[in-house]
Design a protein around this motif. Structure first.
Motif, mmCIF file in Angstrom:
data_model
loop_
_atom_site.group_PDB
_atom_site.id
_atom_site.type_symbol
_atom_site.label_atom_id
_atom_site.label_comp_id
_atom_site.label_asym_id
_atom_site.label_seq_id
_atom_site.Cartn_x
_atom_site.Cartn_y
_atom_site.Cartn_z
ATOM 1 N N PRO A 7 0.862 -1.247 -0.035
ATOM 2 C CA PRO A 7 -0.023 0.013 -0.030
ATOM 3 C C PRO A 7 0.824 1.296 0.109
ATOM 4 O O PRO A 7 0.361 2.390 -0.370
ATOM 5 N N LEU A 8 2.058 1.124 0.588
ATOM 6 C CA LEU A 8 3.001 2.354 0.390
ATOM 7 C C LEU A 8 3.213 2.773 -1.078
ATOM 8 O O LEU A 8 3.581 3.962 -1.329
ATOM 9 N N LYS A 9 3.271 1.848 -1.931
ATOM 10 C CA LYS A 9 3.175 2.012 -3.504
ATOM 11 C C LYS A 9 4.774 2.291 -3.941
ATOM 12 O O LYS A 9 5.052 1.713 -4.702
ATOM 13 N N THR A 57 17.627 6.149 7.120
ATOM 14 C CA THR A 57 16.909 7.058 8.084
ATOM 15 C C THR A 57 16.342 5.902 8.950
ATOM 16 O O THR A 57 16.160 6.295 10.229
ATOM 17 N N HIS A 58 16.076 4.822 8.757
ATOM 18 C CA HIS A 58 15.598 3.720 9.693
ATOM 19 C C HIS A 58 15.727 2.194 8.814
ATOM 20 O O HIS A 58 16.100 2.274 7.809
ATOM 21 N N PHE A 59 15.611 1.307 10.017
ATOM 22 C CA PHE A 59 15.778 -0.120 9.525
ATOM 23 C C PHE A 59 14.997 -0.838 8.693
ATOM 24 O O PHE A 59 15.141 -2.052 8.459
ATOM 25 N N ALA A 61 12.502 -2.503 6.242
ATOM 26 C CA ALA A 61 12.858 -3.396 4.991
ATOM 27 C C ALA A 61 12.982 -2.174 3.558
ATOM 28 O O ALA A 61 13.775 -2.607 2.761
ATOM 29 N N ASP A 62 11.639 -1.493 3.616
ATOM 30 C CA ASP A 62 11.643 -0.770 2.306
ATOM 31 C C ASP A 62 12.571 0.463 2.114
ATOM 32 O O ASP A 62 12.787 1.154 1.334
ATOM 33 N N HIS A 63 13.594 0.490 3.523
ATOM 34 C CA HIS A 63 14.576 1.621 3.318
ATOM 35 C C HIS A 63 15.934 0.895 3.312
ATOM 36 O O HIS A 63 16.667 1.382 2.487
ATOM 37 N N CYS A 64 16.080 -0.229 3.890
ATOM 38 C CA CYS A 64 17.428 -0.756 3.876
ATOM 39 C C CYS A 64 17.570 -1.997 3.091
ATOM 40 O O CYS A 64 18.668 -2.508 2.925
ATOM 41 N N GLY A 177 12.515 11.159 6.177
ATOM 42 C CA GLY A 177 12.383 9.561 5.958
ATOM 43 C C GLY A 177 10.862 9.012 6.223
ATOM 44 O O GLY A 177 10.235 9.965 5.486
ATOM 45 N N ASP A 178 10.421 8.486 7.143
ATOM 46 C CA ASP A 178 9.072 8.215 7.415
ATOM 47 C C ASP A 178 8.598 8.973 8.847
ATOM 48 O O ASP A 178 7.578 8.529 9.306
ATOM 49 N N HIS A 179 9.321 9.776 9.125
ATOM 50 C CA HIS A 179 8.978 10.566 10.420
ATOM 51 C C HIS A 179 7.817 11.561 9.944
ATOM 52 O O HIS A 179 6.716 11.535 10.894
ATOM 53 N N GLY A 219 10.018 10.025 2.723
ATOM 54 C CA GLY A 219 10.369 8.784 2.364
ATOM 55 C C GLY A 219 9.280 7.854 1.442
ATOM 56 O O GLY A 219 9.795 7.206 0.600
ATOM 57 N N HIS A 220 7.965 8.488 1.293
ATOM 58 C CA HIS A 220 7.004 7.900 0.687
ATOM 59 C C HIS A 220 6.000 8.890 -0.041
ATOM 60 O O HIS A 220 6.117 10.128 0.746
ATOM 61 N N ARG A 221 5.653 8.893 -1.201
ATOM 62 C CA ARG A 221 4.569 9.507 -1.730
ATOM 63 C C ARG A 221 5.096 11.066 -1.991
ATOM 64 O O ARG A 221 6.056 11.445 -2.243
#
Ligand SMILES: [Zn+2]
Length: 322
Positions: A7-9, A57-59, A61-64, A177-179, A219-221
């Motif tokens: 869903p993050l696409k 930015t963080h651990f 899976a979609d980032h690392c 990131g995702d913050h 990080g997204h969208r």
């Protein structure tokens, strides 16, 4: 780059180009589609990976996920020590890590068969790198310099216990990131190693609210919103959600965490709780727990263990019943 069947696409990966060295901020799932996109970007920009470092930015899976696939022996990978510990734990002791997660969720009333179904499809599990990579820890205030960018690491725990943003104050560019995300809200779950993660998250939002930011790169969208406005919206969103949880427990004291999640208001296309995709139910329960933990810390809710399952009561009802 694409995050297929999620869903993050997509993931927004950023590249800072310098005369000596370049920096890639975040990679993507360890999936062929994501890798293809990342490689295409590296090729299009003509990046020499021997002269390119990676900041995570963080651990998650979609980032690392793709680090080992693109990193060179000369690359430096940056990551906070806190998230590095979590990454090591999930890579080295995967079975034990997920057993503990399962135990925590079953204690919250998650049905066992449903949990198992969720976990076989869990992208956090499936799309991690196959192998570990070395990394250099960054902390709050760590400075990095690439090309025209003078970056400072900003400690923003909440979404993960060791989440870090990057801020170029001179240019007013903030890598969030995702913050902070603009068109979706970052998932705030309950962490064994970060009690009251929602309080940490809210503190991390307040911390960045007044930064002199011109551009926020998420990080997204979407990444064209106004940071201070979005921070205010995210804080209001969680306050509404806290009120929602309090009302649910006033109406139905003694629900477990899974049941609380099933009664909450969610902004999702699913018609009702039964219609939620299993993966989204798992995120929803984590979110319910972070809000319950926040209310417990505020003294508004009490947790009582009944037959090994945590049940929740508004403090007044709870005192009457005891
Ligand atoms: Zn993400």
């Amino acid at each position: 780059m694409s995050l297929p069947r999620n869903p993050l696409k997509s993931l927004n990966s950023y590249v800072l180009i310098g005369a000596d060295r370049n920096l890639i901020v975040d990679t993507g799932f360890n999936l062929p589609e994501s890798l293809q996109d990342l490689r295409a970007g590296i090729e299009e920009l003509g990046l020499d990976m021997k002269r390119t470092d990676i900041f995570l930015t963080h651990f998650h899976a979609d980032h690392c996920g793709l680090v080992p696939k693109v990193v060179s022996p000369d690359s430096v990978v940056y990551m906070s020590a806190v998230d590095r510990d979590l990454f090591d734990d999930v890579m080295d002791n995967a079975d034990n890590f997920w057993v503990l997660v399962e135990r925590r969720f079953l204690n919250e009333g998650y049905p066992k068969n449903e949990f198992e179904r969720t976990q076989t499809a869990n992208p956090a599990k499936k799309y991690l790198p196959e192998v570990k990579f070395t990394s250099v820890p960054v902390a709050d205030g760590t400075r990095l310099s690439y090309g025209n960018f003078r970056l400072e690491c900003v400690w923003t725990p909440g979404h993960t216990p060791g989440h870090v943003c990057l801020f170029d104050k001179d240019q007013g560019i903030f890598f969030s990131g995702d913050h902070v995300l603009f068109d979706i809200t970052p998932n705030i779950t309950a962490w064994a190693t970060l009690p009251n993660s929602l309080q940490h998250y809210m503190n991390s939002l307040l911390r960045i609210r007044d930064c002199p930011v011109r551009v926020t790169l998420t990080g997204h969208r979407e990444n064209d919103g106004v940071l201070s406005e979005r921070v205010a919206q995210l804080i209001a969103h969680h306050k509404n959600r806290l009120a929602n949880v309090e009302r649910i427990l006033e109406d139905q004291p003694g629900l477990n965490g899974y049941e609380v999640a099933s009664c909450m208001n969610w902004d999702i296309r699913a018609k009702n709780w039964a219609d939620f995709p299993p993966g989204q139910r798992w995120f929803a329960v984590g979110e319910a727990l972070s809000h319950l933990n926040y209310l417990i810390d505020q003294g508004k809710v009490k947790r009582i263990v009944k037959n090994g399952v945590h049940t929740y009561f508004p403090v007044k009802t709870c005192e009457c019943e005891i």
